[in-house]
Design a protein around this motif. Structure first.
Motif, short mmCIF file in Angstrom:
data_model
loop_
_atom_site.label_atom_id
_atom_site.label_comp_id
_atom_site.label_asym_id
_atom_site.label_seq_id
_atom_site.Cartn_x
_atom_site.Cartn_y
_atom_site.Cartn_z
N THR A 30 5.60 -0.69 -0.21
CA THR A 30 5.04 -1.22 1.15
C THR A 30 4.07 -0.40 0.57
O THR A 30 2.41 -0.97 0.50
N THR A 47 2.18 0.19 -2.94
CA THR A 47 2.07 -1.65 -3.57
C THR A 47 0.95 -1.75 -2.77
O THR A 47 -0.36 -2.27 -3.71
N SER A 55 0.36 -3.19 -0.44
CA SER A 55 0.27 -5.56 -0.95
C SER A 55 1.60 -5.83 0.65
O SER A 55 2.68 -5.02 1.13
N ALA A 56 1.03 -6.80 0.86
CA ALA A 56 1.71 -7.24 2.20
C ALA A 56 2.66 -8.61 1.13
O ALA A 56 3.66 -9.29 2.45
N ASN A 57 2.71 -8.54 0.24
CA ASN A 57 3.90 -9.97 -0.80
C ASN A 57 5.29 -9.11 -0.46
O ASN A 57 5.20 -8.26 -1.42
N THR A 58 6.06 -10.08 -0.05
CA THR A 58 7.65 -9.25 0.43
C THR A 58 7.95 -9.76 -0.51
O THR A 58 9.53 -9.04 -0.60
N ALA A 59 7.97 -11.50 -1.09
CA ALA A 59 8.30 -11.43 -2.42
C ALA A 59 8.55 -9.42 -2.94
O ALA A 59 9.43 -9.46 -4.01
N LEU A 60 7.04 -9.49 -3.95
CA LEU A 60 7.17 -8.71 -4.36
C LEU A 60 8.20 -7.17 -4.03
O LEU A 60 8.23 -6.16 -5.25
N THR A 61 7.50 -6.54 -2.61
CA THR A 61 8.61 -5.98 -2.05
C THR A 61 9.92 -5.77 -2.59
O THR A 61 10.54 -4.98 -2.51
#
Length: 134
Positions: free
Chosen positions: A68, A71, A73-79
């Motif tokens: 997290t 990246t 990013s707050a995108n949990t799928a990406l994480t």
């Protein structure tokens, strides 16, 4: 994956002969209890199992936190995808292998030791209730 493993475990349990009590009669649920003679051992076992869960939780959350932050990013799928790739890369390149081995062995001994202690200390009639409380 968890559902498949759970169903597989249920099927395996249903296929075993098992060790069922000799007594007849209807089964009734019991409240979780700790018999007086094993309270100290139960406390040690509970701390051992809690330690095992804490080590696992720290180890699993560390990877997600690092991804997290990297990246941004707050995108949990990406994480989740990156965490999976990271786990594969760690396994392939043996990154953190020493910690994984030591942590895994410690987890095994802490968890099974705690359960084994309760199984030895509990009378057969209290074992299910005591394990449920643990």
């Amino acid at each position: 994956m968890l559902l498949v493993l759970s169903l597989g475990s249920i099927v395996a349990l249903l296929r075993t002969d098992g060790h069922r009590p000799e007594r007849g009669g209807r089964w009734r649920p019991q409240a979780p209890t700790v018999p007086r003679g094993i309270r100290l051992r139960f406390s040690i076992a509970a701390m051992s199992v809690a330690l095992a869960y804490c080590v696992g939780a720290i180890f699993m959350s560390l990877g997600a936190q690092m991804i997290t932050e990297f990246t941004q990013s707050a995108n949990t799928a990406l994480t989740g995808v990156l965490l999976g790739c990271s786990a594969a890369a760690i396994g392939i390149t043996a990154l953190f292998l020493g910690w994984c081995i030591v942590g895994g062995i410690a987890y095994f001994f802490a968890f099974t030791g705690g359960l084994g202690l309760i199984n030895q200390a509990s009378a057969a009639r209290h074992r299910g209730a005591t394990l449920s409380l643990l």
